[in-house]
Design a protein around this motif. Structure first.
Motif, PDB file in Angstrom:
ATOM      1  N   PHE A 113       0.822  -1.201   0.000  1.00 34.23           N
ATOM      2  CA  PHE A 113       0.000   0.000   0.000  1.00 34.23           C
ATOM      3  C   PHE A 113       0.861   1.258   0.000  1.00 34.23           C
ATOM      4  O   PHE A 113       0.570   2.236   0.708  1.00 34.23           O
ATOM      5  CB  PHE A 113      -0.940   0.002   1.210  1.00 34.23           C
ATOM      6  N   GLY A 114       1.925   1.240  -0.788  1.00 36.03           N
ATOM      7  CA  GLY A 114       2.737   2.437  -0.947  1.00 36.03           C
ATOM      8  C   GLY A 114       1.972   3.509  -1.695  1.00 36.03           C
ATOM      9  O   GLY A 114       0.936   3.255  -2.324  1.00 36.03           O
ATOM     10  N   ARG A 115       2.494   4.741  -1.653  1.00 36.47           N
ATOM     11  CA  ARG A 115       1.782   5.861  -2.264  1.00 36.47           C
ATOM     12  C   ARG A 115       1.522   5.642  -3.746  1.00 36.47           C
ATOM     13  O   ARG A 115       0.412   5.904  -4.239  1.00 36.47           O
ATOM     14  CB  ARG A 115       2.573   7.153  -2.049  1.00 36.47           C
ATOM     15  N   ASP A 116       2.487   5.163  -4.497  1.00 36.18           N
ATOM     16  CA  ASP A 116       2.290   4.975  -5.933  1.00 36.18           C
ATOM     17  C   ASP A 116       1.211   3.934  -6.200  1.00 36.18           C
ATOM     18  O   ASP A 116       0.363   4.112  -7.085  1.00 36.18           O
ATOM     19  CB  ASP A 116       3.603   4.571  -6.601  1.00 36.18           C
ATOM     20  N   THR A 117       1.244   2.858  -5.425  1.00 37.01           N
ATOM     21  CA  THR A 117       0.246   1.805  -5.621  1.00 37.01           C
ATOM     22  C   THR A 117      -1.147   2.322  -5.291  1.00 37.01           C
ATOM     23  O   THR A 117      -2.111   2.069  -6.028  1.00 37.01           O
ATOM     24  CB  THR A 117       0.574   0.588  -4.732  1.00 37.01           C
ATOM     25  N   GLN A 148      -9.132   8.162  -6.690  1.00 42.26           N
ATOM     26  CA  GLN A 148      -9.992   9.156  -6.052  1.00 42.26           C
ATOM     27  C   GLN A 148      -9.760   9.254  -4.539  1.00 42.26           C
ATOM     28  O   GLN A 148     -10.382  10.061  -3.858  1.00 42.26           O
ATOM     29  CB  GLN A 148     -11.463   8.807  -6.309  1.00 42.26           C
ATOM     30  N   LEU A 149      -8.822   8.461  -4.037  1.00 40.99           N
ATOM     31  CA  LEU A 149      -8.603   8.390  -2.601  1.00 40.99           C
ATOM     32  C   LEU A 149      -7.727   9.549  -2.111  1.00 40.99           C
ATOM     33  O   LEU A 149      -6.700   9.854  -2.706  1.00 40.99           O
ATOM     34  CB  LEU A 149      -7.940   7.060  -2.254  1.00 40.99           C
ATOM     35  N   VAL A 150      -8.136  10.176  -1.023  1.00 39.75           N
ATOM     36  CA  VAL A 150      -7.301  11.155  -0.322  1.00 39.75           C
ATOM     37  C   VAL A 150      -6.558  10.387   0.772  1.00 39.75           C
ATOM     38  O   VAL A 150      -7.176   9.813   1.668  1.00 39.75           O
ATOM     39  CB  VAL A 150      -8.146  12.280   0.298  1.00 39.75           C
ATOM     40  N   VAL A 151      -5.239  10.351   0.659  1.00 40.58           N
ATOM     41  CA  VAL A 151      -4.413   9.596   1.606  1.00 40.58           C
ATOM     42  C   VAL A 151      -3.745  10.581   2.559  1.00 40.58           C
ATOM     43  O   VAL A 151      -2.876  11.361   2.150  1.00 40.58           O
ATOM     44  CB  VAL A 151      -3.348   8.750   0.879  1.00 40.58           C
ATOM     45  N   ALA A 152      -4.179  10.563   3.819  1.00 42.94           N
ATOM     46  CA  ALA A 152      -3.662  11.496   4.828  1.00 42.94           C
ATOM     47  C   ALA A 152      -2.739  10.735   5.764  1.00 42.94           C
ATOM     48  O   ALA A 152      -3.176   9.845   6.487  1.00 42.94           O
ATOM     49  CB  ALA A 152      -4.813  12.122   5.594  1.00 42.94           C
ATOM     50  N   GLY A 196      -8.100  12.336  -6.226  1.00 44.73           N
ATOM     51  CA  GLY A 196      -7.580  12.370  -4.875  1.00 44.73           C
ATOM     52  C   GLY A 196      -6.136  12.811  -4.868  1.00 44.73           C
ATOM     53  O   GLY A 196      -5.553  13.144  -5.905  1.00 44.73           O
ATOM     54  N   GLN A 197      -5.540  12.808  -3.706  1.00 42.00           N
ATOM     55  CA  GLN A 197      -4.123  13.142  -3.587  1.00 42.00           C
ATOM     56  C   GLN A 197      -3.624  12.693  -2.223  1.00 42.00           C
ATOM     57  O   GLN A 197      -4.405  12.340  -1.340  1.00 42.00           O
ATOM     58  CB  GLN A 197      -3.878  14.645  -3.747  1.00 42.00           C
ATOM     59  N   ALA A 198      -2.317  12.683  -2.083  1.00 48.24           N
ATOM     60  CA  ALA A 198      -1.700  12.358  -0.795  1.00 48.24           C
ATOM     61  C   ALA A 198      -1.378  13.647  -0.052  1.00 48.24           C
ATOM     62  O   ALA A 198      -1.059  14.676  -0.653  1.00 48.24           O
ATOM     63  CB  ALA A 198      -0.426  11.546  -1.010  1.00 48.24           C
ATOM     64  N   LEU A 199      -1.473  13.566   1.260  1.00 51.66           N
ATOM     65  CA  LEU A 199      -1.024  14.666   2.099  1.00 51.66           C
ATOM     66  C   LEU A 199      -0.390  14.082   3.345  1.00 51.66           C
ATOM     67  O   LEU A 199      -0.680  12.950   3.741  1.00 51.66           O
ATOM     68  CB  LEU A 199      -2.185  15.602   2.449  1.00 51.66           C
TER      69      LEU A 199
END
Length: 858
Positions: free
Chosen positions: A112-116, A123-127, A205-208
């Motif tokens: 479940f790394g960021r790229d994966t 569409q997922l926001v990963v906080a 979505g995006q990572a933060l």
């Protein structure tokens, strides 16, 4: 103002978190999100944090877990099992947000790394919440609440007065408990809401990410910008703001039954009002006629400005007056009516039965059917006409919802709102200095905020890209005089080896620059008929009207919510006051220290009774209130994006403080136990040694927190004290907790022989959570992790020049926050953008603008 709708109805959050991020999950659940807590088979470790119901430990009896996990659902999922990994992947397919506070590399190693995640769930926001960040020189450091408050600078602002000779005999005091994670959690939620708003427009979505260390390091108030601007260190003092000198006037006075009252002076009017109050109660005024009639402007709390000798005389009389009353009988409300900043130092649980908070629905009864009773929880931080805080059920039993959630996986890829490119109030899409889009591009805020609790909130919205037009008027400007630029400017500061004198130009305040960077600035007299007409035109082209005045001020001007709604039906009107407009305390005079005293956070911090409370050394609830204010507006923007509906938000600084004290309130309602101060010792999560210990040098300290046998053994090894391990008094964690007095003396005898940073490095390399109690100078000059995280950002103000200010600690991947905002600059000088706003936006000619200025309309 009650409504059954919540701002994040339909949003699903997958939470994999311990105490580092459970507070963020609680806020999201309170805003209406369906928060699914993923737990290992043995349960989340926070289920083992006390206090416990009826003082009987157990995974379903932790009041800590109850508070921070109310409204969530529990799914047991073993991420060390391939089947568990598949379950998590399915859950993420149906989720909107992943809240991840796992150790570095934990989810990466399980696929479940960021790229994966970005590829499989775009569409997922990963906080992500980390102690120190996922990279950098301190990335592997171990944190704890105490360690973060030390390294972040909070502790060196908080504690007791020094001896008369100026030396400190007591260590700094870390306000208890979990405030490091409250600070970070508030800011993470802001980032999540900004990312959801952006996703609502684009579908992406995006990572933060947020490092707790960085978030805490920016939460102090006066020390940071005083060091940045003037190389000025501040000194901690009892229950009042850290300052460049220790004042001779305590702000707290003891009643005859040993409780405490807070009384503050912030200007000449306050001094005169307080003198009149003590005279009405039979005490002679210590002021001369000239002193009594002085009318000076209000000061920033803690920034000085009052004659110390005059203030000391007056506060001495106040102390003698307070001593004549019991705590329950002291007429603090009469003092407030007389115009005095006054409040009892309440314990958190003393707010539960207060009619004001009952009217505001701050608390609610939550059923625990398995126990056959209900308990009082703190459940709300503000009121709104369109959305309400979701109370939810009690915290889930371990795995209680596993079957129901997994059975519904067929709806995993749920229908989400169709992305809409919301029409921008501005002329087109704009990008930050980072070359990326702003999350709030096109949103315009008409900003009547001032001080920190409201102005600090719109500061974050400006950094997320809203065009923020700050309104001031010469007769009632914001507090611009604080942490002033040095005489000689930036060049003088760069070569300085001692504190520098500051200029007296109101357009060159470093504190104002830090909390208003990125905003546009106009002068406008809304009391003038033409000024009011102009304000109404600006409302018509704005999305949000934000203000921080006493309740009723905007209504008297003709700019209350009903009037604004007639101009623009979908307007978001957000007001922040000390106590909130609805209820019985709306007109109380309240700034940060008053809110802290009333909420209970001041009384909770300090050595155990009978010691006096140490309180906070800055306006903590100004910052917490600011985060909460920004969150309220962001959630309203998300709600409007999905429904088209505006709203009126009635936010309260004090409620934001009460909300952080939920465990203490539960301990009272469930166990009948009043909150008690514990100094630097851990009150609820067993740890020993757990404290702040003197190091070599003058007023130099280190925080150490050993929560298990491995950390204790590592500490003994670093200290080269094998006899500690052989001592039966320290053989178990429970035994060490019982023997803390002896243990603290032994640890102090060792630490005071060593340099603090070297000691921290050695302990951290051995796996012991430890952190230097850092000053603002330390954070700016000696902290390599903060430098790596680029925690300060340079902005250029038109008059003040180029200076560092605190960046937003939440790092958004696609729409990074930029503290310079849309104009890419520091805070505006007074009326700096009149020509742009009145000319380009409203279409006035230069001649008309000149006339408006000449007639004192602008």
């Amino acid at each position: 103002m009650s409504t059954s709708q919540a701002a994040l109805d339909g949003i699903r959050v997958i939470e994999i978190a311990d105490e580092r991020a459970e507070y963020a999950g609680l806020l999201l659940a309170g805003l209406g999100a369906d928060v699914i807590k993923v737990e290992p088979p043995q349960g989340n470790p926070t289920r083992r944090i006390g206090p416990f119901y009826a003082d009987e430990p157990g995974p379903e009896r932790s009041l800590h877990f109850w508070h921070y996990n109310r409204g969530k659902r529990s799914v047991v999922c073993d991420l060390d099992d391939p089947a568990g990994i598949a379950v998590l992947d399915d859950l993420l397919a149906g989720a909107d947000v992943l809240l991840d506070a796992t150790d570095r590399g934990h989810l990466d190693a399980r696929g479940f790394g960021r790229d994966t995640l970005g590829r499989r769930h775009p569409q997922l926001v990963v906080a992500r919440v980390t102690p120190f960040g996922d990279d950098g020189p301190w990335a592997d450091f171990r944190g704890s609440d105490l360690v973060h408050l030390a390294l972040g600078g909070v502790t060196m602002n908080c504690g007791y007065d020094p001896r008369p000779d100026g030396t400190y005999d007591l260590p700094p005091i870390a306000p208890q408990m979990w405030h490091a994670y409250h600070i970070a959690g508030e800011q993470v939620v802001m980032g999540v809401l900004a990312a959801l708003f952006h996703r609502g427009r684009t579908g992406q979505g995006q990572a933060l990410s947020c490092a707790v260390h960085e978030a805490v390091a920016k939460n102090t108030e006066l020390d940071l910008m005083n060091w940045v601007m003037r190389r000025l260190p501040l000194l901690r003092q009892t229950c009042r703001h850290a300052n460049e000198t220790v004042s001779t006037s305590p702000t707290i006075q003891q009643t005859k039954d040993g409780r405490w009252i807070l009384t503050m002076l912030m200007g000449g009017r306050d001094r005169a009002a307080l003198a009149g109050f003590v005279e009405r109660h039979g005490m002679s005024s210590p002021l001369t006629v000239e002193e009594d009639t002085t009318e000076s402007a209000r000061q920033i709390p803690g920034s000085g400005g009052l004659d110390a000798e005059v203030a000391a005389r007056l506060m001495d009389v106040v102390a003698r007056l307070v001593r004549k009353f019991t705590y329950a009988e002291f007429p603090w409300n009469e003092a407030q009516d007389a115009g005095v900043f006054c409040s009892p130092l309440r314990r958190p649980e003393e707010n539960v039965t207060d009619p004001h908070w009952m009217a505001r629905q701050t608390f609610a009864e939550v059923e625990h059917p398995e126990l056959g009773r209900s308990f009082t929880y703190v459940t709300s931080k503000w009121l709104s006409t369109a959305t309400s805080w979701r109370i939810g059920r009690r915290a889930p039993l371990l795995g209680e919802d596993t079957d129901a959630v997994l059975a519904s996986r067929s709806d995993a890829v749920r229908q989400r709102p169709t992305p809409t490119d919301v029409s921008a109030a501005s002329s087109g899409p704009r990008r930050s200095r980072y070359g990326r889009p702003f999350a709030l591009d096109g949103i315009r805020i008409l900003d009547f905020s001032w001080f920190l609790a409201s102005a600090g909130g719109t500061r974050f919205l400006s950094a997320f890209g809203a065009e923020c037009i700050k309104v001031e008027w010469a007769a009632h400007p914001d507090t611009r005089m604080g942490a002033m630029a040095p005489v000689g400017g930036r060049r003088a500061r760069e070569v300085a080896t001692a504190p520098l004198p500051g200029v007296d130009d109101a357009d060159m305040g470093g504190q104002f620059n830090n909390k208003n960077a990125g905003k546009l600035g106009i002068s406008l007299n809304v009391r003038h008929p033409e000024g009011l007409a102009i304000a109404r035109r600006l409302v018509a082209m704005s999305d949000v009207v934000a203000e921080g005045f006493s309740p009723g001020v905007m209504d008297r001007w003709g700019l209350g919510y009903e009037a604004l709604k007639e101009i623009k039906p979908d307007i978001i009107y957000a007001q922040q006051s000390g106590m909130g407009a609805h209820g019985t305390y709306g007109r109380l005079r309240a700034v940060g220290p008053i809110a802290a005293a009333f909420s209970g956070v001041s009384e909770m911090s300090g050595l155990p009774s009978p010691a006096m409370p140490a309180g906070w050394g800055y306006s903590y609830l100004d910052w917490i209130g600011a985060y909460s204010f920004a969150t309220a507006i962001l959630s309203a923007l998300v709600h409007r994006q999905r429904t088209g509906e505006g709203q009126w938000i009635d936010a309260s600084q004090t409620e934001s403080g009460i909300f952080t004290s939920g465990t203490s309130i539960l301990d009272w309602t469930a166990n009948g136990r009043a909150s008690q101060r514990t100094g630097n010792r851990s009150p609820n999560k067993p740890a020993a040694p757990h404290g702040i210990y003197r190091c070599a040098g003058t007023d130099e300290w280190i925080a150490i927190a050993c929560g298990d046998d491995d950390q204790w053994e590592a500490l003994a090894s670093v200290a080269d004290r094998p006899e500690w391990l052989a001592d039966d008094r320290f053989s178990t964690l429970a035994a060490r907790v019982e023997a803390q007095d002896v243990l603290d003396a032994l640890v102090t005898a060792w630490t005071e022989q060593h340099e603090r940073y070297d000691l921290m490095e050695r302990l951290q390399r051995a796996g012991v959570p430890a952190g230097v109690c850092q000053t603002a100078a330390d954070r700016c000059e000696s902290d390599p992790q903060l430098a790596h995280l680029e925690w300060l950002t340079e902005v250029t103000g038109t008059k003040i020049g180029r200076w560092p200010v605190a960046a937003v600690p939440v790092k958004l991947e696609t729409t990074p926050a930029d503290i310079g905002g849309v104009p890419d600059r520091g805070a505006p000088i007074y009326g700096e953008d009149n020509e742009f706003v009145y000319g380009e936006l409203l279409g006035f000619s230069k001649r008309e603008i000149a006339r408006l200025a000449e007639e004192h309309v602008i």
